[in-house]
Design a protein around this motif. Structure first.
Motif, PDB file in Angstrom:
ATOM      1  N   LEU A  68      13.774   3.127  68.264  1.00 49.15           N
ATOM      2  CA  LEU A  68      13.585   3.770  70.509  1.00 49.15           C
ATOM      3  C   LEU A  68      14.229   3.437  71.192  1.00 49.15           C
ATOM      4  CD1 LEU A  68      10.887   6.754  69.216  1.00 49.15           C
ATOM      5  CD2 LEU A  68      13.320   7.406  68.447  1.00 49.15           C
ATOM      6  N   PHE A  69      13.482   2.015  71.726  1.00 46.57           N
ATOM      7  CA  PHE A  69      14.010   1.437  72.465  1.00 46.57           C
ATOM      8  C   PHE A  69      15.848   0.120  71.952  1.00 46.57           C
ATOM      9  CE2 PHE A  69      14.322  -3.169  73.817  1.00 46.57           C
ATOM     10  CZ  PHE A  69      14.712  -2.484  74.860  1.00 46.57           C
ATOM     11  N   LEU A  70      15.142  -0.120  70.955  1.00 44.29           N
ATOM     12  CA  LEU A  70      16.862  -0.866  70.837  1.00 44.29           C
ATOM     13  C   LEU A  70      18.080   0.265  70.347  1.00 44.29           C
ATOM     14  CD1 LEU A  70      14.605  -3.577  68.215  1.00 44.29           C
ATOM     15  CD2 LEU A  70      15.991  -3.481  70.316  1.00 44.29           C
ATOM     16  N   PHE A  71      17.366   0.734  69.684  1.00 44.75           N
ATOM     17  CA  PHE A  71      18.816   2.440  69.480  1.00 44.75           C
ATOM     18  C   PHE A  71      19.182   2.484  70.978  1.00 44.75           C
ATOM     19  CE2 PHE A  71      21.116   5.873  69.103  1.00 44.75           C
ATOM     20  CZ  PHE A  71      22.170   5.019  67.871  1.00 44.75           C
ATOM     21  N   ALA A  72      18.643   2.765  71.914  1.00 42.41           N
ATOM     22  CA  ALA A  72      18.496   3.659  73.133  1.00 42.41           C
ATOM     23  C   ALA A  72      19.502   2.326  74.262  1.00 42.41           C
ATOM     24  CB  ALA A  72      17.843   4.220  73.704  1.00 42.41           C
ATOM     25  N   ASN A  73      18.843   0.784  73.920  1.00 40.95           N
ATOM     26  CA  ASN A  73      19.520   0.110  74.944  1.00 40.95           C
ATOM     27  C   ASN A  73      20.497  -0.435  73.941  1.00 40.95           C
ATOM     28  OD1 ASN A  73      18.918  -2.038  76.756  1.00 40.95           O
ATOM     29  ND2 ASN A  73      19.232  -3.491  75.155  1.00 40.95           N
ATOM     30  N   GLY A  74      20.922  -0.216  73.216  1.00 37.16           N
ATOM     31  CA  GLY A  74      22.288  -0.662  73.024  1.00 37.16           C
ATOM     32  C   GLY A  74      23.274   0.249  72.939  1.00 37.16           C
ATOM     33  N   TYR A  75      23.088   1.174  73.251  1.00 35.84           N
ATOM     34  CA  TYR A  75      23.815   2.628  73.632  1.00 35.84           C
ATOM     35  C   TYR A  75      24.482   2.450  74.413  1.00 35.84           C
ATOM     36  CZ  TYR A  75      25.649   7.608  72.981  1.00 35.84           C
ATOM     37  OH  TYR A  75      26.550   8.706  73.553  1.00 35.84           O
ATOM     38  N   GLY A  76      23.315   2.433  75.339  1.00 37.58           N
ATOM     39  CA  GLY A  76      24.127   2.033  76.544  1.00 37.58           C
ATOM     40  C   GLY A  76      24.992   1.104  77.092  1.00 37.58           C
ATOM     41  N   ALA A  77      24.613  -0.431  76.484  1.00 37.48           N
ATOM     42  CA  ALA A  77      24.755  -2.037  76.698  1.00 37.48           C
ATOM     43  C   ALA A  77      26.404  -2.184  75.064  1.00 37.48           C
ATOM     44  CB  ALA A  77      24.080  -2.466  75.971  1.00 37.48           C
ATOM     45  N   GLY A  78      26.761  -0.932  74.713  1.00 36.71           N
ATOM     46  CA  GLY A  78      27.984  -1.301  73.311  1.00 36.71           C
ATOM     47  C   GLY A  78      29.363  -1.178  74.134  1.00 36.71           C
ATOM     48  N   PRO A  79      29.666  -0.342  75.192  1.00 38.24           N
ATOM     49  CA  PRO A  79      30.951  -0.492  75.739  1.00 38.24           C
ATOM     50  C   PRO A  79      30.946  -1.704  76.869  1.00 38.24           C
ATOM     51  CG  PRO A  79      29.401   1.710  76.496  1.00 38.24           C
ATOM     52  CD  PRO A  79      28.854   0.884  75.553  1.00 38.24           C
ATOM     53  N   GLN A  80      30.334  -2.201  78.222  1.00 37.17           N
ATOM     54  CA  GLN A  80      30.609  -3.159  78.052  1.00 37.17           C
ATOM     55  C   GLN A  80      30.116  -4.398  76.973  1.00 37.17           C
ATOM     56  OE1 GLN A  80      31.036  -4.771  81.476  1.00 37.17           O
ATOM     57  NE2 GLN A  80      31.380  -2.178  81.556  1.00 37.17           N
ATOM     58  N   PHE A  81      29.262  -4.592  75.968  1.00 34.65           N
ATOM     59  CA  PHE A  81      29.324  -5.975  75.207  1.00 34.65           C
ATOM     60  C   PHE A  81      30.950  -5.942  74.625  1.00 34.65           C
ATOM     61  CE2 PHE A  81      28.650  -7.194  71.253  1.00 34.65           C
ATOM     62  CZ  PHE A  81      27.041  -8.326  71.577  1.00 34.65           C
ATOM     63  N   PHE A  82      31.481  -4.948  74.062  1.00 33.03           N
ATOM     64  CA  PHE A  82      32.340  -5.071  73.374  1.00 33.03           C
ATOM     65  C   PHE A  82      33.440  -5.146  74.151  1.00 33.03           C
ATOM     66  CE2 PHE A  82      29.912  -2.770  70.105  1.00 33.03           C
ATOM     67  CZ  PHE A  82      30.209  -3.412  68.566  1.00 33.03           C
ATOM     68  N   ARG A  83      33.478  -5.049  75.206  1.00 32.61           N
ATOM     69  CA  ARG A  83      34.844  -5.197  76.147  1.00 32.61           C
ATOM     70  C   ARG A  83      34.962  -6.377  76.615  1.00 32.61           C
ATOM     71  NH1 ARG A  83      36.399  -5.332  81.210  1.00 32.61           N
ATOM     72  NH2 ARG A  83      37.970  -4.395  81.826  1.00 32.61           N
ATOM     73  N   ALA A  84      33.457  -6.698  76.702  1.00 31.69           N
ATOM     74  CA  ALA A  84      33.882  -7.998  77.530  1.00 31.69           C
ATOM     75  C   ALA A  84      33.485  -9.433  76.028  1.00 31.69           C
ATOM     76  CB  ALA A  84      32.197  -9.077  77.842  1.00 31.69           C
ATOM     77  N   LEU A  85      33.444  -9.259  74.901  1.00 34.40           N
ATOM     78  CA  LEU A  85      34.485  -9.735  72.919  1.00 34.40           C
ATOM     79  C   LEU A  85      35.763 -10.022  73.564  1.00 34.40           C
ATOM     80  CD1 LEU A  85      31.555  -9.405  70.914  1.00 34.40           C
ATOM     81  CD2 LEU A  85      31.895 -10.599  72.102  1.00 34.40           C
ATOM     82  N   ARG A  86      35.933  -9.005  74.109  1.00 34.28           N
ATOM     83  CA  ARG A  86      37.480  -8.540  73.746  1.00 34.28           C
ATOM     84  C   ARG A  86      39.144  -8.245  74.887  1.00 34.28           C
ATOM     85  NH1 ARG A  86      36.952  -3.645  72.987  1.00 34.28           N
ATOM     86  NH2 ARG A  86      38.044  -2.847  74.832  1.00 34.28           N
ATOM     87  N   GLN A  87      38.201  -8.395  76.026  1.00 34.59           N
ATOM     88  CA  GLN A  87      38.875  -8.820  77.743  1.00 34.59           C
ATOM     89  C   GLN A  87      38.660  -9.356  78.212  1.00 34.59           C
ATOM     90  OE1 GLN A  87      39.541  -4.354  78.144  1.00 34.59           O
ATOM     91  NE2 GLN A  87      40.444  -3.509  76.016  1.00 34.59           N
ATOM     92  N   PHE A 538      27.340  -9.394  87.929  1.00 32.10           N
ATOM     93  CA  PHE A 538      26.240  -9.070  86.791  1.00 32.10           C
ATOM     94  C   PHE A 538      26.093  -8.131  85.889  1.00 32.10           C
ATOM     95  CE2 PHE A 538      22.047  -5.768  86.578  1.00 32.10           C
ATOM     96  CZ  PHE A 538      21.683  -7.011  86.352  1.00 32.10           C
ATOM     97  N   THR A 539      27.194  -6.700  86.175  1.00 30.56           N
ATOM     98  CA  THR A 539      27.193  -5.797  84.708  1.00 30.56           C
ATOM     99  C   THR A 539      27.292  -7.006  82.923  1.00 30.56           C
ATOM    100  OG1 THR A 539      29.329  -5.335  85.192  1.00 30.56           O
ATOM    101  CG2 THR A 539      27.981  -4.264  86.435  1.00 30.56           C
ATOM    102  N   VAL A 540      28.513  -6.988  83.210  1.00 32.46           N
ATOM    103  CA  VAL A 540      29.057  -8.042  82.030  1.00 32.46           C
ATOM    104  C   VAL A 540      27.792  -8.625  81.373  1.00 32.46           C
ATOM    105  CG1 VAL A 540      30.334  -8.540  80.656  1.00 32.46           C
ATOM    106  CG2 VAL A 540      31.340  -7.266  81.803  1.00 32.46           C
ATOM    107  N   PRO A 541      27.627  -9.820  81.865  1.00 31.18           N
ATOM    108  CA  PRO A 541      26.078 -10.859  81.698  1.00 31.18           C
ATOM    109  C   PRO A 541      25.184 -10.038  80.849  1.00 31.18           C
ATOM    110  CG  PRO A 541      27.457 -11.622  83.501  1.00 31.18           C
ATOM    111  CD  PRO A 541      27.818 -10.312  82.896  1.00 31.18           C
ATOM    112  N   TYR A 542      24.567  -8.529  82.390  1.00 30.56           N
ATOM    113  CA  TYR A 542      23.723  -8.297  81.727  1.00 30.56           C
ATOM    114  C   TYR A 542      23.499  -7.417  80.210  1.00 30.56           C
ATOM    115  CZ  TYR A 542      20.133  -4.909  82.264  1.00 30.56           C
ATOM    116  OH  TYR A 542      18.856  -4.025  81.787  1.00 30.56           O
ATOM    117  N   ALA A 543      25.196  -6.919  80.232  1.00 27.95           N
ATOM    118  CA  ALA A 543      25.096  -5.889  78.413  1.00 27.95           C
ATOM    119  C   ALA A 543      24.946  -7.324  77.833  1.00 27.95           C
ATOM    120  CB  ALA A 543      26.480  -5.803  79.014  1.00 27.95           C
ATOM    121  N   LEU A 544      25.509  -8.180  78.114  1.00 29.07           N
ATOM    122  CA  LEU A 544      25.419  -9.450  77.010  1.00 29.07           C
ATOM    123  C   LEU A 544      24.306  -9.667  76.549  1.00 29.07           C
ATOM    124  CD1 LEU A 544      28.736 -10.829  77.832  1.00 29.07           C
ATOM    125  CD2 LEU A 544      29.070  -9.745  75.537  1.00 29.07           C
TER     126      LEU A 544
END
Length: 561
Positions: A68-87, A538-544
């Motif tokens: 439950l924790f891992l899914f919710a954590n990933g769901y919240g971090a997803g936008p910043q995580f993929f954006r950091a990888l791409r842009q 802080f925001t992008v490194p935190y998500a990654l």
């Protein structure tokens, strides 16, 4: 009496679990150096304490909490995580990798030098690097090792012991080290640097994380000057003074009309002027006087939370958006969130895909804003259980396939698979909100807190019987080792960011805090800098960092086992 209580707790472990969570909440309220222990740390210590009673709780329940924790954590971090990888380019991604992998290297070297077992090594990593979720991925990796079950259980029970030993300095030590020591190593005056950055970004101290557009007031103002021919003239004069004020309505005698830039004005008109209260008071004294006009000010306002999905909007600042869109005259920003953090807002602030922006204004303008910026996420307290359930199922299935090399099972594991599924669905929701059922922010935060606290509480209950012996075995040496594993990674990250990436030192300190997922360290930097700017770094490194350090639980087990 005590015996009766113990018997009840042993025969009804569900009571023991919720009692542990309650005690963990109280322990988490304890403050040292201005920062509280927090629910997760409190739950771990409460679990270790209650574990002395040898209470048996299902291991499957522990896994459910973790998923439950891992899914919710990933769901919240997803936008910043993929954006950091791409842009977001080279900087934030590489800095995070440098900080995280230097931490992994320090833990591995320490393990080899001290001859630590796999369990103690995993606890050193989760405690010194303050990533409690790594205990979950490490536990699952250990249970997949080709060892007798009792030996695997013994190693898993060592993890929370080492984590408890190392976490205290990992938390407070890093807060002090990043906020107080690193600025001295950088050779900077943090407050001076922050003021210069605030001026560059257009952030004013009094706004904190509030918007430069926020409606602090809407007041009636009687015009007693003839220098304004139209509403546009009045608003332009306010803008020239650095005050964004908007005329919403105008009273011409007995008639009230909605204002447009071309609406004519004359002496004796009463305007409904909206904007920051201090600006209205200042500007009113220059053009007339305040008029209490309840009918004029009876303006229906709606609110909206919009998820930014328009990639083109990232090229413009808020000031440019306000200057080129007609709908901005009727709306005002009240909040901007990126991931889990509030972002300071100024005319120079840029929106990013996945941001959540809260607006107030008339419904027609809000609808136009939603069409232009992204997706109007309607308020809802309902959680889409299809998204939650299927997401976790798919994640677990992703983690099941395995390779066997030299008798060692190599697999993503159900925990890492669930984290990846959460990342993808969270990212997809930010891009195509109508395709993925919503998990409201309050629900997601509850799943994160309850899931991780429940997991570490049960982990502590399992490890409790051996805690005292383990503490005697590795306590002081492991505590000292944890100091080095906590302090070396941010130091390396600071040097890399300063001399290789040439980052602004204020943003660099925020980024280093984010890479080690330490919100408290970022807040401490903000307090010392007297600025909200560090949160931008802080925001992008935190998500990654959240994702990378969580997966390191599995990796460190493979490296040392």
């Amino acid at each position: 009496m005590l015996t009766v209580v113990v018997d009840i707790l042993r025969s009804h472990p569900e009571i023991a679990l919720f009692l542990t969570l309650a005690l963990g909440y109280l322990i988490g309220k304890v403050r040292l150096g201005g920062h509280a222990l927090g629910l997760v740390t409190g739950a771990l210590f409460a679990g270790l304490l209650m574990g002395q009673l040898a209470i048996e709780v299902s291991n499957e329940l522990k896994i459910i909490f973790l998923l439950l924790f891992l899914f919710a954590n990933g769901y919240g971090a997803g936008p910043q995580f993929f954006r950091a990888l791409r842009q977001d380019g080279f900087g934030p991604l590489v800095l995070t990798l440098v900080v995280c992998f230097s931490g992994l290297l320090m833990v591995w070297l320490t393990s080899r030098l001290m001859g630590l077992s796999t369990g103690y090594t995993a606890g050193l990593l989760s405690g010194a690097l303050t990533q409690s979720s790594a205990m979950g991925t490490a536990s699952e990796a250990i249970m997949a090792l080709p060892l007798p079950e009792q030996e695997r259980l013994a190693l898993v029970n060592q993890i929370p012991i080492a984590d408890a030993v190392c976490y205290l300095f990992g938390f407070w030590g890093e807060v002090i080290f990043v906020a107080a020591v690193l600025p001295k190593l950088l050779g900077i005056d943090l407050e001076k640097e922050a003021k210069a950055l605030d001026a560059k970004l257009g952030i004013k101290e009094e706004t904190s994380v509030r918007s430069a557009y926020s409606v602090q007031a809407a007041r009636g103002v009687l015009i007693e000057t003839d220098r304004f021919r139209t509403v546009a003239d009045l608003e332009a004069e306010a803008a020239a003074a650095g005050q964004r004020l908007t005329v919403l309505r105008v009273r011409h005698g007995d008639h009230i009309i909605d204002a447009t830039p071309s609406t004519a004005l004359k002496i004796g008109d009463v305007v409904a002027l909206a904007g920051r209260r201090s600006w209205i008071v200042d500007f009113t004294s220059k053009i007339g006087r305040e008029e209490d006009d309840a009918v004029l000010l009876d303006i229906p306002f709606d609110s909206a939370n919009i998820i930014i999905t328009n990639a083109a909007i990232e090229k413009e600042t808020l000031g440019e958006i306000a200057a080129t869109r007609d709908y901005t005259r009727g709306i005002f920003i009240t909040r901007l969130r990126r991931g889990e953090q509030d972002i300071p807002i100024s005319l120079k602030t840029r929106l990013q895909q996945g941001d959540g922006i809260s607006l107030v204004g008339n419904s027609a303008s809000l609808a136009k804003a939603a069409d232009d910026l992204g997706y109007w996420e309607r308020p809802s307290i309902l959680t889409n259980m299809f998204t939650l359930g299927v997401g976790i199922v798919v994640g677990c299935l992703i983690g099941l396939p395995a390779l066997y090399i030299g008798g060692v099972k190599l697999a993503l594991s159900t925990s890492v698979g669930t984290l990846l599924a959460g990342l993808f669905l969270g990212w997809l929701h930010s891009k195509r909100p109508w395709m993925v059922g919503n998990i409201p922010e309050p629900t997601r935060l509850f799943l994160i807190n309850f899931g991780l606290a429940g997991f570490v509480a049960i982990t502590g209950l399992h490890a409790g019987p051996g805690f005292i012996a383990g503490l005697k075995d590795v306590g002081i040496p492991l505590f000292i080792a944890g100091i080095f594993c906590t302090c070396v990674p941010p130091t390396i990250g600071m040097l890399f960011g300063k001399y290789i990436l040439r980052m602004n030192p204020v943003l660099l300190l925020g980024a280093v805090s984010g890479a080690q997922t330490m919100t408290a360290a970022m807040v401490a930097v903000q307090e010392r800098a007297k600025s909200q700017a560090p949160v931008i770094g802080f925001t992008v490194p935190y998500a990654l960092g959240n994702i990378i350090l969580t997966t390191f639980g599995s990796i460190i087990v493979l490296l040392v086992s």
